[in-house]
Scaffold this active site. Structure first.
Site, mmCIF file in Angstrom:
data_model
loop_
_atom_site.group_PDB
_atom_site.id
_atom_site.type_symbol
_atom_site.label_atom_id
_atom_site.label_comp_id
_atom_site.label_asym_id
_atom_site.label_seq_id
_atom_site.Cartn_x
_atom_site.Cartn_y
_atom_site.Cartn_z
ATOM 1 C CB SER A 1 -0.961 -0.039 1.189
ATOM 2 O OG SER A 1 -1.969 0.931 1.067
ATOM 3 C CG ASP B 1 -7.261 -3.496 -2.294
ATOM 4 O OD1 ASP B 1 -7.882 -2.571 -1.748
ATOM 5 O OD2 ASP B 1 -6.043 -3.692 -2.160
ATOM 6 C CG HIS C 1 -5.529 -2.712 0.974
ATOM 7 N ND1 HIS C 1 -4.871 -2.545 -0.226
ATOM 8 C CD2 HIS C 1 -4.974 -1.806 1.824
ATOM 9 C CE1 HIS C 1 -3.972 -1.583 -0.113
ATOM 10 N NE2 HIS C 1 -4.001 -1.121 1.134
#
Length: 318
Positions: free
Chosen positions: A187, A262, A295
């Site tokens: 991320s 995600d 995620h």
């Protein structure tokens, strides 16, 4: 000195095997005169695994104390190469080790590499009050791996300098690691890994990302961070992987894993932008879209071994 005292306190942790005893004896000799404090030392990564350390030191980059994680393989040799893992928003140095570390450390032992896990931002300590806001995506836990130029962040938020200069020099000196290193992240940390590798190609052997922010000047997270830390979104282009990828890099491949479930994929992560830039300049990028994955750290844990092996192969070949 402090490291030696801390080691006495924690030396009872881990395996009682002869290999472990030899490791402890060697480690004690190596840490007596360190400029760092070993906060904890834990045997990890399976029956043949090494040790995971939490290490504290005074940082000249952030002007605060910083804590990082460090996995050292049991078979550690002088000049052992290292993989740097950069975590995402809200994380500190512990998330990766606690949630995905067992698989990562087991793979690192097989590859014969160390793993370095820095924090995601400076944090307040006894001597410093680090600026923060009541928001998960700015301030403490959200340093974005850049050097802030705007008040009130410009005094302490120098994570780019910390990752690219201070931390490698520290671990190479204090833990006898080699200069060969690779970088990976998730991320916000994936954004950091890509941009740091693109901006410093001679320093890194390989780069990969798990659900990285690929085009931060074109997403809410990046726009917010760049405006606060650098004064404008335009200034953030110098730290945007898609903007930086204008010509083929030294890297034979850039590995990215992305979950198709995600919830940040379309608005924040934008791997298609990086793919388009790569296609334009002839850079190979392998983007694996993983069905059903989100995620979370469950996704990281599912594929982290692939990334450790990816980097281990290239570190050995360097």
């Amino acid at each position: 000195q402090q490291a030696g005292r801390n080691f006495n306190r924690i030396a009872t942790e881990g395996s009682c095997s002869k290999a472990s005893d030899r490791y402890r004896s060697r480690f004690f000799k190596e840490t007596q005169n360190m400029s760092v404090s070993i906060l904890s030392k834990t045997r990890v990564g399976g029956p043949n695994g090494g040790y995971y350390h939490r290490v504290k030191h005074a940082s000249s980059s952030t002007k605060t104390d910083m804590i990082f994680g460090l996995y050292l393989p049991l078979k550690k040799a002088p000049n052992t190469p290292a993989l740097y893992w950069l975590s995402g928003l809200t994380c500190d140095d512990t998330n990766f080790g606690n949630k995905a570390g067992s698989r990562a450390f087991n793979a690192a032992e097989k590859e014969g590499i160390a793993i370095v896990v820095p924090d995601t931002s400076p944090r307040s300590d006894d001597n410093n009050d680090v600026p923060n806001v009541d928001s998960y995506d700015l301030g403490i836990g959200a340093g974005f791996y850049i050097n802030a130029t705007e008040a009130p962040y410009n005094t302490h938020y120098h994570m780019y300098q910390y990752i690219t200069e201070e931390l490698p020099q520290l671990v190479e000196k204090e833990f006898d690691l080699g200069q060969k290193k690779s970088i990976c992240g998730h991320s916000m940390g994936g954004h950091g890994a890509l941009t740091i590798a693109f901006k410093n190609p001679t320093a890194w052997e390989s780069v990969s990302g798990i659900a990285p922010i690929c085009n931060p000047t074109n997403c809410p997270w990046g726009e917010k961070a760049f405006t606060a830390y650098l004064g404008s979104v335009e200034a953030g282009k110098a730290h945007d992987a898609t903007c930086l990828l204008t010509e083929k890099t030294k890297y034979d491949d850039i590995l990215i894993d992305q979950g198709d479930a995600d919830n940040f994929l379309k608005e924040q992560l934008k791997p298609e932008a990086l793919q388009a830039a790569a296609d334009k300049c002839g850079q190979k990028v392998t983007i694996n879209m993983r069905e059903g994955f989100d995620h979370s750290y469950h996704f990281i844990a599912a594929f982290i071994e692939d990334h450790v092996e990816f980097h281990g192969k290239r570190l050995r070949a360097a």
